[in-house]
Design a protein around this motif. Sequence first.
Motif, PDB file in Angstrom:
ATOM      1  N   PRO A 263       0.838  -1.215   0.000  1.00 53.18           N
ATOM      2  CA  PRO A 263       0.000   0.000   0.000  1.00 53.18           C
ATOM      3  C   PRO A 263       0.868   1.259   0.000  1.00 53.18           C
ATOM      4  O   PRO A 263       1.866   1.338   0.710  1.00 53.18           O
ATOM      5  CB  PRO A 263      -0.793  -0.126   1.311  1.00 53.18           C
ATOM      6  N   GLY A 264       0.485   2.231  -0.801  1.00 55.68           N
ATOM      7  CA  GLY A 264       1.208   3.497  -0.830  1.00 55.68           C
ATOM      8  C   GLY A 264       2.440   3.514  -1.701  1.00 55.68           C
ATOM      9  O   GLY A 264       3.084   4.574  -1.861  1.00 55.68           O
ATOM     10  N   PHE A 265       2.812   2.352  -2.318  1.00 56.45           N
ATOM     11  CA  PHE A 265       4.041   2.324  -3.119  1.00 56.45           C
ATOM     12  C   PHE A 265       3.922   3.200  -4.363  1.00 56.45           C
ATOM     13  O   PHE A 265       4.891   3.827  -4.789  1.00 56.45           O
ATOM     14  CB  PHE A 265       4.378   0.888  -3.531  1.00 56.45           C
ATOM     15  N   ALA A 266       2.723   3.273  -4.942  1.00 57.75           N
ATOM     16  CA  ALA A 266       2.550   4.080  -6.156  1.00 57.75           C
ATOM     17  C   ALA A 266       2.864   5.549  -5.886  1.00 57.75           C
ATOM     18  O   ALA A 266       3.529   6.222  -6.697  1.00 57.75           O
ATOM     19  CB  ALA A 266       1.124   3.925  -6.689  1.00 57.75           C
ATOM     20  N   LEU A 267       2.411   6.056  -4.745  1.00 57.67           N
ATOM     21  CA  LEU A 267       2.692   7.455  -4.411  1.00 57.67           C
ATOM     22  C   LEU A 267       4.177   7.669  -4.156  1.00 57.67           C
ATOM     23  O   LEU A 267       4.758   8.679  -4.589  1.00 57.67           O
ATOM     24  CB  LEU A 267       1.874   7.861  -3.176  1.00 57.67           C
ATOM     25  N   VAL A 268       4.809   6.721  -3.458  1.00 58.10           N
ATOM     26  CA  VAL A 268       6.261   6.811  -3.210  1.00 58.10           C
ATOM     27  C   VAL A 268       7.016   6.828  -4.533  1.00 58.10           C
ATOM     28  O   VAL A 268       7.933   7.642  -4.737  1.00 58.10           O
ATOM     29  CB  VAL A 268       6.727   5.632  -2.330  1.00 58.10           C
ATOM     30  N   LEU A 269       6.642   5.931  -5.446  1.00 57.61           N
ATOM     31  CA  LEU A 269       7.331   5.863  -6.739  1.00 57.61           C
ATOM     32  C   LEU A 269       7.117   7.153  -7.534  1.00 57.61           C
ATOM     33  O   LEU A 269       8.043   7.644  -8.192  1.00 57.61           O
ATOM     34  CB  LEU A 269       6.839   4.656  -7.533  1.00 57.61           C
ATOM     35  N   LYS A 270       5.912   7.699  -7.479  1.00 54.84           N
ATOM     36  CA  LYS A 270       5.633   8.954  -8.190  1.00 54.84           C
ATOM     37  C   LYS A 270       6.558  10.060  -7.686  1.00 54.84           C
ATOM     38  O   LYS A 270       7.118  10.841  -8.486  1.00 54.84           O
ATOM     39  CB  LYS A 270       4.175   9.347  -7.972  1.00 54.84           C
ATOM     40  N   ASN A 271       6.747  10.158  -6.373  1.00 52.88           N
ATOM     41  CA  ASN A 271       7.655  11.171  -5.819  1.00 52.88           C
ATOM     42  C   ASN A 271       9.104  10.899  -6.214  1.00 52.88           C
ATOM     43  O   ASN A 271       9.869  11.825  -6.504  1.00 52.88           O
ATOM     44  CB  ASN A 271       7.524  11.213  -4.296  1.00 52.88           C
ATOM     45  N   ASN A 272       9.486   9.617  -6.250  1.00 51.80           N
ATOM     46  CA  ASN A 272      10.841   9.263  -6.664  1.00 51.80           C
ATOM     47  C   ASN A 272      11.096   9.640  -8.124  1.00 51.80           C
ATOM     48  O   ASN A 272      12.181  10.105  -8.490  1.00 51.80           O
ATOM     49  CB  ASN A 272      11.084   7.765  -6.470  1.00 51.80           C
ATOM     50  N   ILE A 273      10.094   9.423  -8.954  1.00 47.76           N
ATOM     51  CA  ILE A 273      10.221   9.774 -10.371  1.00 47.76           C
ATOM     52  C   ILE A 273      10.439  11.275 -10.524  1.00 47.76           C
ATOM     53  O   ILE A 273      11.278  11.718 -11.321  1.00 47.76           O
ATOM     54  CB  ILE A 273       8.957   9.316 -11.139  1.00 47.76           C
ATOM     55  N   TYR A 274       9.714  12.051  -9.752  1.00 41.13           N
ATOM     56  CA  TYR A 274       9.882  13.508  -9.794  1.00 41.13           C
ATOM     57  C   TYR A 274      11.312  13.896  -9.392  1.00 41.13           C
ATOM     58  O   TYR A 274      11.956  14.717 -10.055  1.00 41.13           O
ATOM     59  CB  TYR A 274       8.869  14.159  -8.851  1.00 41.13           C
ATOM     60  N   ASP A 275      11.825  13.288  -8.310  1.00 44.87           N
ATOM     61  CA  ASP A 275      13.179  13.603  -7.836  1.00 44.87           C
ATOM     62  C   ASP A 275      14.233  13.192  -8.865  1.00 44.87           C
ATOM     63  O   ASP A 275      15.204  13.931  -9.110  1.00 44.87           O
ATOM     64  CB  ASP A 275      13.448  12.900  -6.505  1.00 44.87           C
ATOM     65  N   LEU A 276      14.074  12.017  -9.465  1.00 52.07           N
ATOM     66  CA  LEU A 276      15.038  11.544 -10.460  1.00 52.07           C
ATOM     67  C   LEU A 276      15.035  12.433 -11.700  1.00 52.07           C
ATOM     68  O   LEU A 276      16.089  12.664 -12.312  1.00 52.07           O
ATOM     69  CB  LEU A 276      14.734  10.092 -10.849  1.00 52.07           C
ATOM     70  N   THR A 277      13.868  12.933 -12.076  1.00 54.35           N
ATOM     71  CA  THR A 277      13.793  13.842 -13.224  1.00 54.35           C
ATOM     72  C   THR A 277      14.569  15.127 -12.949  1.00 54.35           C
ATOM     73  O   THR A 277      15.326  15.612 -13.804  1.00 54.35           O
ATOM     74  CB  THR A 277      12.324  14.167 -13.539  1.00 54.35           C
ATOM     75  N   LEU A 278      14.408  15.679 -11.760  1.00 58.32           N
ATOM     76  CA  LEU A 278      15.157  16.881 -11.385  1.00 58.32           C
ATOM     77  C   LEU A 278      16.658  16.628 -11.383  1.00 58.32           C
ATOM     78  O   LEU A 278      17.446  17.445 -11.890  1.00 58.32           O
ATOM     79  CB  LEU A 278      14.711  17.368 -10.006  1.00 58.32           C
ATOM     80  N   LEU A 279      17.076  15.502 -10.804  1.00 54.63           N
ATOM     81  CA  LEU A 279      18.503  15.182 -10.745  1.00 54.63           C
ATOM     82  C   LEU A 279      19.085  15.026 -12.143  1.00 54.63           C
ATOM     83  O   LEU A 279      20.190  15.504 -12.431  1.00 54.63           O
ATOM     84  CB  LEU A 279      18.717  13.895  -9.946  1.00 54.63           C
ATOM     85  N   THR A 280      18.352  14.347 -13.021  1.00 60.00           N
ATOM     86  CA  THR A 280      18.841  14.140 -14.387  1.00 60.00           C
ATOM     87  C   THR A 280      19.022  15.473 -15.105  1.00 60.00           C
ATOM     88  O   THR A 280      20.041  15.707 -15.784  1.00 60.00           O
ATOM     89  CB  THR A 280      17.872  13.242 -15.165  1.00 60.00           C
ATOM     90  N   ASN A 281      18.070  16.377 -14.969  1.00 59.14           N
ATOM     91  CA  ASN A 281      18.180  17.699 -15.591  1.00 59.14           C
ATOM     92  C   ASN A 281      19.378  18.466 -15.048  1.00 59.14           C
ATOM     93  O   ASN A 281      20.115  19.117 -15.804  1.00 59.14           O
ATOM     94  CB  ASN A 281      16.898  18.502 -15.355  1.00 59.14           C
ATOM     95  N   ARG A 282      19.594  18.386 -13.733  1.00 57.41           N
ATOM     96  CA  ARG A 282      20.728  19.099 -13.133  1.00 57.41           C
ATOM     97  C   ARG A 282      22.059  18.536 -13.623  1.00 57.41           C
ATOM     98  O   ARG A 282      23.015  19.293 -13.844  1.00 57.41           O
ATOM     99  CB  ARG A 282      20.646  19.015 -11.605  1.00 57.41           C
ATOM    100  N   LEU A 283      22.129  17.244 -13.780  1.00 51.68           N
ATOM    101  CA  LEU A 283      23.371  16.630 -14.248  1.00 51.68           C
ATOM    102  C   LEU A 283      23.718  17.109 -15.651  1.00 51.68           C
ATOM    103  O   LEU A 283      24.869  17.462 -15.929  1.00 51.68           O
ATOM    104  CB  LEU A 283      23.235  15.105 -14.222  1.00 51.68           C
ATOM    105  N   PHE A 284      22.751  17.109 -16.540  1.00 54.21           N
ATOM    106  CA  PHE A 284      23.028  17.564 -17.906  1.00 54.21           C
ATOM    107  C   PHE A 284      23.382  19.046 -17.939  1.00 54.21           C
ATOM    108  O   PHE A 284      24.275  19.461 -18.697  1.00 54.21           O
ATOM    109  CB  PHE A 284      21.824  17.281 -18.811  1.00 54.21           C
TER     110      PHE A 284
END
Length: 460
Positions: A263-284
């Motif tokens: 329970p709640g894993f979908a919301l956790v993953l959604k937040n993780n996806i948001y964080d990974l997107t930000l990190l990827t943009n910063r790296l480039f």
Amino acid sequence: MFFDSHFNMLPVEKQWEYIIARTPAFIRSGLRDIVQEHGRSCVQSFYAALIEHPDAAVFLEKDMIEKRLSGSLQAWLERLFPAQEDDVPELIALQQRVGEIHARLEISPGLVSYAFFFIKVSLDSFIEKKFDTEKNQIQAILYCQYMIDFAMKYMNMAYNSDFRKKIEQDQSFRMLSLGQDLNFEKETQKTTFFDWSTQALFCLCEQRPENLQTIGESQFGLWMSHKGHGLFKGMEDYNLLQSMIEKIDQRIDDIRKNREIPPGFALVLKNNIYDLTLLTNRLFQGVEALQSGLDPLTKALTRRFLDVVLQNEITFSLTNDKEFSLILLDIDHFKQINDEHGHLIGDETLRFIAEMLINTIRSNDFVFRYGGEEFLIVLTERGRNDAMACAERIRTNLEQSVITTSTGSKLRLTVSGGVTTFKGETKINTLVTQADRALYEARWPGATVSWLLRNPNTLV
């Protein structure tokens, strides 16, 4: 020799001290006598085995063995078997220095272990003559095996550490970023990550945990592990991103095994996806200023990046028990194209082939302009069957293609190539030479195949 129950819990250094301390003095003295009397014979067996191995021919010559190496190896052997050992730390330090030398010379641990086997065989034969009872012979043989095995353990530890350090300190690896179209890569990786995240969220919504894919298995994850490693290594955001990916993948692995979504894993993953997107943009954004340096004609990587890419792939493969492969291809009769149609048409041909190669391979693979009409492809995490399939796909695609030149003429091309798969050797030149040798054999008059597999002889 019987070991106490706590032996396995001891640090490696203490295990070595334990072995030495519990070996009778007359056994140690006997081995000391053997290496002093017959050490030269053991050394000759070592180099006789090594010089015959094809991977050793790259860095060994008989004159070098006789003038420099034999004396050093004999001195090492005598130091390994003293009558009484009272300085194990110094003995360990010696093995570490030897391992560091092997790393600098790129002499693989497998090759050294192979040759050390012949030293053991030689010593065993002298042990049988030295000791008069079977019990003493067995004890002496075991002592000999343990001493060489522990020496190899410390050599290998130092080798792995020094080899990785060599790569980490190679500033030219960061220059790999100059060989990539960063805007293109950025948009491509944003797309591949979006594809993965969309698929993952659909699996969660539809309650299909068995179909979840880890990030590491996705095109985005593969790119980050290989090309991303070269671009972003040492950057704090890259370390954070890799750590996040590892944690997410671990949870996905658990979900797939249990076939149940917490329970709640979908919301956790959604937040993780948001964080990974930000990190990827910063790296480039952090490396975009370094863009430039592709081969101006073909837009493939230049050879200046080849060594550092191969060093990185070797280290990744050794660390993660993965294979990778090389494809070296040559355009057939390219000189004839230049002679009959002119060099401008020849340049158009090279650009066409380079673009076709880049579009054929995955985003985490590498294409190099290796020579005039030669291209080299590094296929990450691909064994020989996949490499051969990729090579055949390239050959077929090109064979079925028609190049329409700027003058309106139409050309059909064929290529020959060699394929080799990494199996544990660490000499970069050896890998490339194996692919080149296979290419040469493929082009030999009368050859019936366009692609030959060159599999190195490996040591386990």
